[in-house]
Design a protein around this motif. Structure first.
Motif, PDB file in Angstrom:
ATOM      1  N   ALA B 400       0.850  -1.190   0.000  1.00 44.34           N
ATOM      2  CA  ALA B 400       0.000   0.000   0.000  1.00 44.34           C
ATOM      3  C   ALA B 400       0.881   1.233   0.000  1.00 44.34           C
ATOM      4  CB  ALA B 400      -0.930  -0.017   1.217  1.00 44.34           C
ATOM      5  N   ALA B 401       1.645   1.359  -1.090  1.00 38.35           N
ATOM      6  CA  ALA B 401       2.579   2.478  -1.140  1.00 38.35           C
ATOM      7  C   ALA B 401       1.839   3.779  -1.380  1.00 38.35           C
ATOM      8  CB  ALA B 401       3.589   2.233  -2.258  1.00 38.35           C
ATOM      9  N   PRO B 402       2.283   4.870  -0.736  1.00 38.52           N
ATOM     10  CA  PRO B 402       1.624   6.150  -0.983  1.00 38.52           C
ATOM     11  C   PRO B 402       1.865   6.608  -2.423  1.00 38.52           C
ATOM     12  CG  PRO B 402       3.382   6.360   0.651  1.00 38.52           C
ATOM     13  CD  PRO B 402       3.367   4.944   0.226  1.00 38.52           C
ATOM     14  N   PRO B 403       0.971   7.404  -2.950  1.00 36.83           N
ATOM     15  CA  PRO B 403       1.150   7.879  -4.335  1.00 36.83           C
ATOM     16  C   PRO B 403       2.326   8.829  -4.438  1.00 36.83           C
ATOM     17  CG  PRO B 403      -0.735   8.938  -3.296  1.00 36.83           C
ATOM     18  CD  PRO B 403      -0.259   7.912  -2.339  1.00 36.83           C
ATOM     19  N   LEU B 404       2.896   8.879  -5.636  1.00 38.52           N
ATOM     20  CA  LEU B 404       4.096   9.683  -5.864  1.00 38.52           C
ATOM     21  C   LEU B 404       3.744  10.887  -6.735  1.00 38.52           C
ATOM     22  CD1 LEU B 404       6.541   6.748  -6.572  1.00 38.52           C
ATOM     23  CD2 LEU B 404       6.197   7.967  -4.429  1.00 38.52           C
ATOM     24  N   GLY B 405       4.487  11.959  -6.565  1.00 38.13           N
ATOM     25  CA  GLY B 405       4.216  13.189  -7.321  1.00 38.13           C
ATOM     26  C   GLY B 405       4.865  13.189  -8.693  1.00 38.13           C
ATOM     27  N   ARG B 406       5.112  14.372  -9.235  1.00 36.01           N
ATOM     28  CA  ARG B 406       5.644  14.473 -10.594  1.00 36.01           C
ATOM     29  C   ARG B 406       7.025  13.851 -10.663  1.00 36.01           C
ATOM     30  NH1 ARG B 406       9.142  17.687 -13.172  1.00 36.01           N
ATOM     31  NH2 ARG B 406       8.895  17.915 -15.441  1.00 36.01           N
ATOM     32  N   ASP B 407       7.883  14.248  -9.765  1.00 36.22           N
ATOM     33  CA  ASP B 407       9.218  13.654  -9.743  1.00 36.22           C
ATOM     34  C   ASP B 407       9.132  12.362  -8.937  1.00 36.22           C
ATOM     35  OD1 ASP B 407      10.381  15.670 -11.253  1.00 36.22           O
ATOM     36  OD2 ASP B 407      10.505  16.955  -9.470  1.00 36.22           O
ATOM     37  N   SER B 408       8.685  11.323  -9.612  1.00 36.86           N
ATOM     38  CA  SER B 408       8.311  10.120  -8.871  1.00 36.86           C
ATOM     39  C   SER B 408       9.521   9.486  -8.196  1.00 36.86           C
ATOM     40  CB  SER B 408       7.628   9.136  -9.811  1.00 36.86           C
ATOM     41  OG  SER B 408       8.500   8.850 -10.887  1.00 36.86           O
ATOM     42  N   VAL B 409      10.651   9.479  -8.872  1.00 36.74           N
ATOM     43  CA  VAL B 409      11.825   8.807  -8.300  1.00 36.74           C
ATOM     44  C   VAL B 409      12.320   9.598  -7.079  1.00 36.74           C
ATOM     45  CG1 VAL B 409      14.154   8.026  -8.767  1.00 36.74           C
ATOM     46  CG2 VAL B 409      12.401   7.824 -10.539  1.00 36.74           C
ATOM     47  N   ASP B 410      12.363  10.925  -7.204  1.00 34.36           N
ATOM     48  CA  ASP B 410      12.754  11.755  -6.064  1.00 34.36           C
ATOM     49  C   ASP B 410      11.809  11.544  -4.892  1.00 34.36           C
ATOM     50  OD1 ASP B 410      14.869  12.755  -7.326  1.00 34.36           O
ATOM     51  OD2 ASP B 410      14.152  14.842  -7.468  1.00 34.36           O
ATOM     52  N   ASP B 411      10.516  11.566  -5.216  1.00 35.49           N
ATOM     53  CA  ASP B 411       9.507  11.391  -4.180  1.00 35.49           C
ATOM     54  C   ASP B 411       9.725  10.099  -3.422  1.00 35.49           C
ATOM     55  OD1 ASP B 411       8.029  13.610  -4.120  1.00 35.49           O
ATOM     56  OD2 ASP B 411       6.143  12.667  -4.781  1.00 35.49           O
ATOM     57  N   PHE B 412      10.020   9.062  -4.216  1.00 37.09           N
ATOM     58  CA  PHE B 412      10.177   7.752  -3.611  1.00 37.09           C
ATOM     59  C   PHE B 412      11.468   7.676  -2.790  1.00 37.09           C
ATOM     60  CE2 PHE B 412      12.050   3.462  -4.189  1.00 37.09           C
ATOM     61  CZ  PHE B 412      11.219   2.788  -3.306  1.00 37.09           C
ATOM     62  N   LEU B 413      12.568   8.156  -3.403  1.00 36.81           N
ATOM     63  CA  LEU B 413      13.871   7.988  -2.759  1.00 36.81           C
ATOM     64  C   LEU B 413      13.997   8.856  -1.509  1.00 36.81           C
ATOM     65  CD1 LEU B 413      16.383   7.821  -5.746  1.00 36.81           C
ATOM     66  CD2 LEU B 413      15.720   5.992  -4.190  1.00 36.81           C
ATOM     67  N   PHE B 414      13.422  10.052  -1.570  1.00 39.76           N
ATOM     68  CA  PHE B 414      13.682  10.976  -0.464  1.00 39.76           C
ATOM     69  C   PHE B 414      12.417  11.290   0.321  1.00 39.76           C
ATOM     70  CE2 PHE B 414      16.603  11.835  -3.982  1.00 39.76           C
ATOM     71  CZ  PHE B 414      17.779  11.463  -3.379  1.00 39.76           C
ATOM     72  N   GLY B 415      11.278  10.778  -0.150  1.00 37.06           N
ATOM     73  CA  GLY B 415      10.039  11.084   0.552  1.00 37.06           C
ATOM     74  C   GLY B 415       9.439   9.846   1.194  1.00 37.06           C
ATOM     75  N   THR B 416       8.682   9.119   0.390  1.00 32.06           N
ATOM     76  CA  THR B 416       7.860   8.048   0.966  1.00 32.06           C
ATOM     77  C   THR B 416       8.707   6.869   1.455  1.00 32.06           C
ATOM     78  OG1 THR B 416       7.605   6.949  -1.141  1.00 32.06           O
ATOM     79  CG2 THR B 416       6.017   8.671  -0.622  1.00 32.06           C
ATOM     80  N   ARG B 417       9.673   6.472   0.634  1.00 37.56           N
ATOM     81  CA  ARG B 417      10.548   5.315   0.957  1.00 37.56           C
ATOM     82  C   ARG B 417       9.751   4.037   1.235  1.00 37.56           C
ATOM     83  NH1 ARG B 417      15.528   8.056   4.305  1.00 37.56           N
ATOM     84  NH2 ARG B 417      15.748   9.776   2.858  1.00 37.56           N
ATOM     85  N   GLU B 418       8.597   3.964   0.669  1.00 33.96           N
ATOM     86  CA  GLU B 418       7.804   2.743   0.797  1.00 33.96           C
ATOM     87  C   GLU B 418       7.359   2.314  -0.598  1.00 33.96           C
ATOM     88  OE1 GLU B 418       4.435   3.277   3.244  1.00 33.96           O
ATOM     89  OE2 GLU B 418       5.591   3.439   5.095  1.00 33.96           O
ATOM     90  N   GLY B 419       7.388   1.052  -0.817  1.00 34.10           N
ATOM     91  CA  GLY B 419       6.928   0.601  -2.133  1.00 34.10           C
ATOM     92  C   GLY B 419       7.262  -0.863  -2.330  1.00 34.10           C
ATOM     93  N   PHE B 420       7.057  -1.307  -3.532  1.00 31.19           N
ATOM     94  CA  PHE B 420       7.356  -2.707  -3.839  1.00 31.19           C
ATOM     95  C   PHE B 420       8.175  -2.772  -5.112  1.00 31.19           C
ATOM     96  CE2 PHE B 420       3.766  -2.461  -6.681  1.00 31.19           C
ATOM     97  CZ  PHE B 420       2.905  -1.604  -6.022  1.00 31.19           C
ATOM     98  N   CYS B 421       8.251  -3.942  -5.710  1.00 25.64           N
ATOM     99  CA  CYS B 421       9.252  -4.209  -6.723  1.00 25.64           C
ATOM    100  C   CYS B 421       9.363  -3.125  -7.782  1.00 25.64           C
ATOM    101  CB  CYS B 421       8.998  -5.560  -7.357  1.00 25.64           C
ATOM    102  SG  CYS B 421       7.345  -5.706  -8.061  1.00 25.64           S
ATOM    103  N   GLU B 422       8.221  -2.648  -8.275  1.00 21.55           N
ATOM    104  CA  GLU B 422       8.350  -1.718  -9.401  1.00 21.55           C
ATOM    105  C   GLU B 422       8.947  -0.381  -8.959  1.00 21.55           C
ATOM    106  OE1 GLU B 422       4.679  -0.659 -11.173  1.00 21.55           O
ATOM    107  OE2 GLU B 422       3.595  -0.562  -9.300  1.00 21.55           O
ATOM    108  N   HIS B 423       8.637   0.035  -7.727  1.00 24.68           N
ATOM    109  CA  HIS B 423       9.258   1.259  -7.233  1.00 24.68           C
ATOM    110  C   HIS B 423      10.769   1.105  -7.170  1.00 24.68           C
ATOM    111  CE1 HIS B 423       5.136   1.441  -5.538  1.00 24.68           C
ATOM    112  NE2 HIS B 423       5.234   2.735  -5.851  1.00 24.68           N
TER     113      HIS B 423
END
Lengths: 324, 664
Positions: B400-423
């Motif tokens: 149940a990863a939170p949604p990511l914004g425009r800069d999805s990779v930045d959001d993921f790497l430095f923001g949410t840090r939650e996700g699964f294989c595709e993230h």
């Protein structure tokens, strides 16, 4: 020489055909009871619903093949196989069934003649059987090793012996996809009594005035009084009672039944055609029986009675029915 | 005196016009309800509800009030049905609206079913509609359910027949069930030998079916539906031992192109020159049974050596067929998990492997640049830095990863840090490319459940996985699975273990285990029934010397086998199992022997006279015939049923009696 050989060959072939294909030869001819149904005389064709169901099955088959849907194909095959096997069940519903007895009832010409057909089930229970006769189709079912009577009614037209028509016993058991049937032509004959005439004079000796006079004279029990009607003999007027009454009263007597002796004579009827005479005599017989009287039926060739009762009644009617 | 054909027609029409009795109507309603239930999961909920209500009300109305349904009620319903379907589906054409319309018409048919004829046609149409449910899925449970729905329909048909007594309700199903069971052999013969169409007569089958499985576009969160989908994706039977769990990567698509949000596979055009592959032992040969996907590509253990028959291989060693996979597909592949793939990289591929959309994810690019500075050209070290980031950087595996914004990779790497294989795969490849190392995303399946009983690996949709391939000099494209850095269980134990505690209640462990074991039945069903295509059908007659049987040979085989089954069933049907009277049988035998000796029984002759005549004709057997005649008459006429002991003696006497023909 060759001709006789050929003829004997032909007759052999015919005998063989008679044995093997009763449908072509024997089933048209009446046959003695009991008639057991077997595979050589049971026919099966699909019903209209069966054809429609077949069309739907074909559609399903085509659809399943087109969409390479093997599950649907398997079930379509299953349903088709079940439909096909229902044909065998239809056959089994008739195979081994036998017509044991045929008991025709009595009817006057123009009435429906009831006939009781006694069927025996043989070793298995049967359901959904039907007899087609003269537009009516009574349905019946039999338990295994049981017998049942089915009543059919045949229309009658003229007096005399009535050979039973070819009867069709059929079934669409179990699903109505196939109709299996077989013809039954039992060699039983029913007897149709003559149609009685609708109106006409009473039989000689039945309820006529003369008889009543005689009866009165013979000291019958007084049954009661009634209003005078024109033509009543003065001898029967109850004068004393009439004196206390506005009009004339007439004595009526109760006749003992056994004293009612009728003579229904063929030769006494004149001026009527042959059939009209029979019709009149028939009516007389019916009336005499209804009046619980004794009667004698005199026919050109025989004389029946004097007698009374149901047996005599049927004997007389049968004799009338069988008159030339 | 013979009944005219008109009589027969008359009686048929009487039958068809007979009013429907209560039992038949009950069974018909039950059958229609069963058909409705088969379709209910796919009908628009409101339509399904209304149809069920109409069915229930009609049943109650005819049962307790009786009488016809007013035309004023019927007509609006009939008119509303197509409108409702149009409103729900938008178009009247196609499989789903068509099936919905058929179900609706079937239910409305009940409103006017008052006579036997109506009921019969409703049954015929009902069986058609029941079958059509299989167009949406032909699993074993579904097939069984459809077969069960046929039972009340057939029972209703039977209840239309005139019968003396109405049997108990449960007994009404006995005969149809028995008949279906007895029809199985014939049905199987027909199923095996009905010639299959090599190409469909109309329509593209399955063109509109809801697609599941891996799609050629992967945006963050796209996999969630897949990862919670327990349906089987493929089954793999290995010739030898299966590869260890850590190597069960099934390659599907290679995704090169990143647009800032989603990864996309460029066309999987077949290439005359796939990337060079230097396999090392061990090699694995296996057969894959692929559930229909509606897509072109196939899945194979990383990395396939060659394309199976009927399939082609692209440059990145993806496998694809020219036609979408609409039916269960079997194919054989050999793969080498340990290999060197494309040790030499040409410029075009290097450019594709470095492609990044400009103007996205500046922080990730900056991070990659620092790694580049620190490690220089050392691709392994940079990849290791990325993996250790995932491992130690506070990342977690979460469906149940939170949604990511425009800069999805930045959001993921430095923001949410939650996700699964595709993230993880997406961010990893982005970082590699930003650091100047060719990398690409690979989508496929990973893991699976080893069904020891069936000896095959069951891979479900929930085993869908995305990982990365990084090009290392001298070693070629090398698999990196960043998800494993976060959650090693994902790779060693499978998706279910990785998502432990995150699934719905129906994904409980014990239930999953039971379902995994049950899958062997599904596999058998898939192989034996669903996968029985024209190709396998043609091979059916090979043991009988017919190579690649054609249409005519199959039809002949169908006819022959059907005739065989029919002959068997006819034998069963025609056999008269009336127990013959042993005394009569013995007597018939005796008469046959006497007839051979010249004394045939005349039709007019009773047993007494016959025995007397036989005694006169065969004086040398006088004593025997006297004894036989007396015994027979005593057994037959002295009592109602012959006593067992004298009967046995008589039978023995008859058996021993051999009359000799009189020499004249």
């Amino acid at each position: 020489m060759a001709a006789t050989a050929l003829r004997s060959l032909l007759s052999q072939a015919y005998a063989r055909a008679e044995r093997r294909l009763p449908a072509l030869t024997r089933l048209k001819a009446p046959e003695p009871l009991p008639i057991a149904l077997h595979r050589r005389r049971i026919y099966i064709v699909p019903t209209r619903f069966g054809l429609g169901f077949g069309a739907i099955l074909a559609t399903m088959l085509l659809g399943a093949l087109n969409y390479t849907n093997n599950a649907a194909l398997l079930l379509t095959c299953l349903l088709a196989a079940a439909a096909f096997n229902s044909m065998l069940l239809a056959f089994r519903a008739l195979d081994g069934l036998s017509l044991r007895t045929v008991r025709p009832g009595h009817a006057f010409a123009g009435e429906a003649l009831p006939v009781d057909l006694g069927f025996a089930a043989g070793g298995r229970a049967r359901a959904g059987l039907r007899i087609d006769a003269a537009g009516a189709a009574p349905c019946f079912a039999i338990e295994a090793n049981a017998e049942t009577d089915v009543r059919i009614e045949l229309p009658t037209d003229t007096r005399g012996p009535l050979p039973l028509p070819r009867l069709r016993v059929s079934t669409t058991w179990p699903f109505g996809l196939f109709r299996a049937w077989s013809w039954l032509s039992p060699d039983t004959r029913a007897l149709v009594y003559p149609r009685p005439e609708a109106h006409g004079p009473a039989a000689p000796g039945a309820d006529s005035d003369g008889e009543r006079v005689q009866g009165g004279a013979a000291g019958d029990a007084l049954a009661g009084l009634r209003e005078y009607r024109a033509g009543d003999p003065l001898k029967l007027v109850a004068w004393k009672a009439s004196a206390r009454h506005a009009g004339l009263l007439v004595k009526e007597f109760e006749r003992p039944r056994d004293r009612d002796e009728r003579r229904l004579d063929w030769h006494a009827i004149r001026g009527l055609s042959h059939e009209a005479r029979i019709a009149r005599l028939t009516r007389w017989v019916i009336e005499a029986h209804a009046a619980n009287a004794r009667w004698t039926l005199v026919l050109p060739a025989e004389t029946l009675g004097p007698d009374a009762g149901v047996g005599h009644y049927h004997r007389c009617l049968a004799a009338l029915a069988l008159l030339p | 005196m013979t009944p005219r054909p008109a009589d027969a027609r008359l009686s048929t029409s009487i039958d068809a016009q007979r009013p429907l009795d209560r039992r038949a109507f009950d069974l018909l309603c039950l059958g229609v309800a069963a058909v409705l239930a088969l379709h209910l999961p796919r009908l628009p909920p409101r339509l399904g509800l209304v149809l069920a209500a109409v069915l229930a009300v009609r049943w109650a109305q005819r049962r307790w009030r009786g009488g016809r349904v007013s035309l004023l009620l019927k007509l609006p319903l009939v008119a509303a049905l197509p409108l409702a379907i149009l409103a729900a589906y938008g178009s009247p054409f196609g499989r789903a609206p068509g099936a919905a319309l058929a179900v609706g018409m079937l239910v409305l048919k009940l409103l006017e079913s008052e006579r036997a004829r109506d009921a019969a046609s409703a049954v015929a149409f009902g069986s058609f509609v029941a079958m059509s449910a299989l167009l949406f899925g032909q699993s074993l449970p579904m097939t069984v359910l459809v077969a069960l729905a046929l039972l009340p329909l057939l029972a209703a048909l039977q209840a239309l027949q005139p019968a003396a007594a109405v049997p108990p309700f449960a007994r009404a199903f006995a005969r149809p069930a028995l008949l279906l069971a007895l029809s199985l052999p014939l049905a199987l013969v027909a199923f095996l030998f009905v010639p299959r169409l090599s190409s469909p007569l109309w329509g593209a089958p399955g063109a509109e079916q809801a697609r599941t499985g891996i799609s050629p576009r992967m945006a963050p969160g796209d996999f969630v539906d897949l990862l919670t989908d327990d349906r089987p994706a493929l089954r793999v039977a290995f010739d030898g031992a299966p590869p260890p769990p850590g190597q069960r990567y099934f390659r599907g698509l290679v995704m090169w192109h990143f647009d800032g949000r989603a990864w996309a596979a460029t066309s999987t055009a077949p290439s005359s020159q796939p990337e060079a592959l230097h396999p090392q032992a061990p090699l694995y040969s296996y057969e894959v049974t692929l559930e229909p996907t509606g897509r072109h590509w196939l899945f194979a253990l990383d990395t396939p050596l060659a394309a199976p028959a009927d399939a082609l291989m692209s440059a990145a060693r993806e496998l694809a067929r020219s036609r979408p996979i609409d039916a269960v597909l079997h194919y054989r592949v050999t793969s080498a998990p340990r290999r060197a793939l494309a040790p030499a990289l040409d410029d075009a591929e290097r450019r594709r492997g470095l492609q990044l959309p400009p103007g996205f994810d500046p922080r990730a690019r900056a991070l990659a640049a620092t790694w580049r500075q620190r490690h220089g050209d050392d691709a392994r070290a940079i990849a290791g830095a990325a993996l250790s980031l995932f491992h130690d950087g506070g990342f977690s595996y979460n469906l149940a990863a939170p949604p990511l914004g425009r800069d999805s990779v930045d959001d993921f790497l430095f923001g949410t840090r939650e996700g699964f294989c595709e993230h993880y795969a997406s961010a990893f490849v982005f970082l590699m490319r930003a650091a100047g190392i060719p990398a690409r995303v690979v989508a496929g399946y990973q893991g699976g459940y080893w069904n020891a009983l069936g000896g095959y690996l069951l891979v479900r949709q929930s085993d869908a996985h995305a990982w990365a391939e990084v090009w290392l000099p001298g070693q070629g494209w090398t698999r990196y699975d960043p998800t494993a850095a976060v959650r090693p269980e994902r790779v060693t134990l499978g998706a279910a273990a990785a998502a432990a505690g995150q699934g719905a209640w129906y994904q409980a462990d014990w239930l999953q285990a039971a379902r995994n074991r049950w899958d062997i039945v599904n596999r058998l069903w898939d192989r034996a029934v669903i996968g029985f295509d024209s190709l396998r059908q043609r091979g059916l007659l090979t043991p009988f010397g017919v190579e690649r049987a054609d249409w005519g040979a199959l039809a002949a085989a169908l006819a022959a086998m059907s005739a065989l089954v029919l002959a068997l069933s006819l034998l069963l049907v025609l056999a008269r199992r009336e127990r013959r009277d042993p005394l009569a049988a013995a007597q018939a035998r005796l008469e046959r022997r006497l007839a051979r000796a010249g004394v045939a029984r005349r039709p007019s002759e009773g047993p007494l006279h016959y025995f007397r005549r036989a005694t006169r004709a065969l004086p040398q057997h006088r004593d025997e015939l006297h004894a036989l005649g007396d015994a027979y008459l005593a057994l037959r006429y002295a009592c109602a049923a012959p006593a067992p002991e004298p009967l046995r003696n008589y039978l023995i006497q008859v058996r021993r009696f051999r009359p000799r023909r009189m020499v004249q």
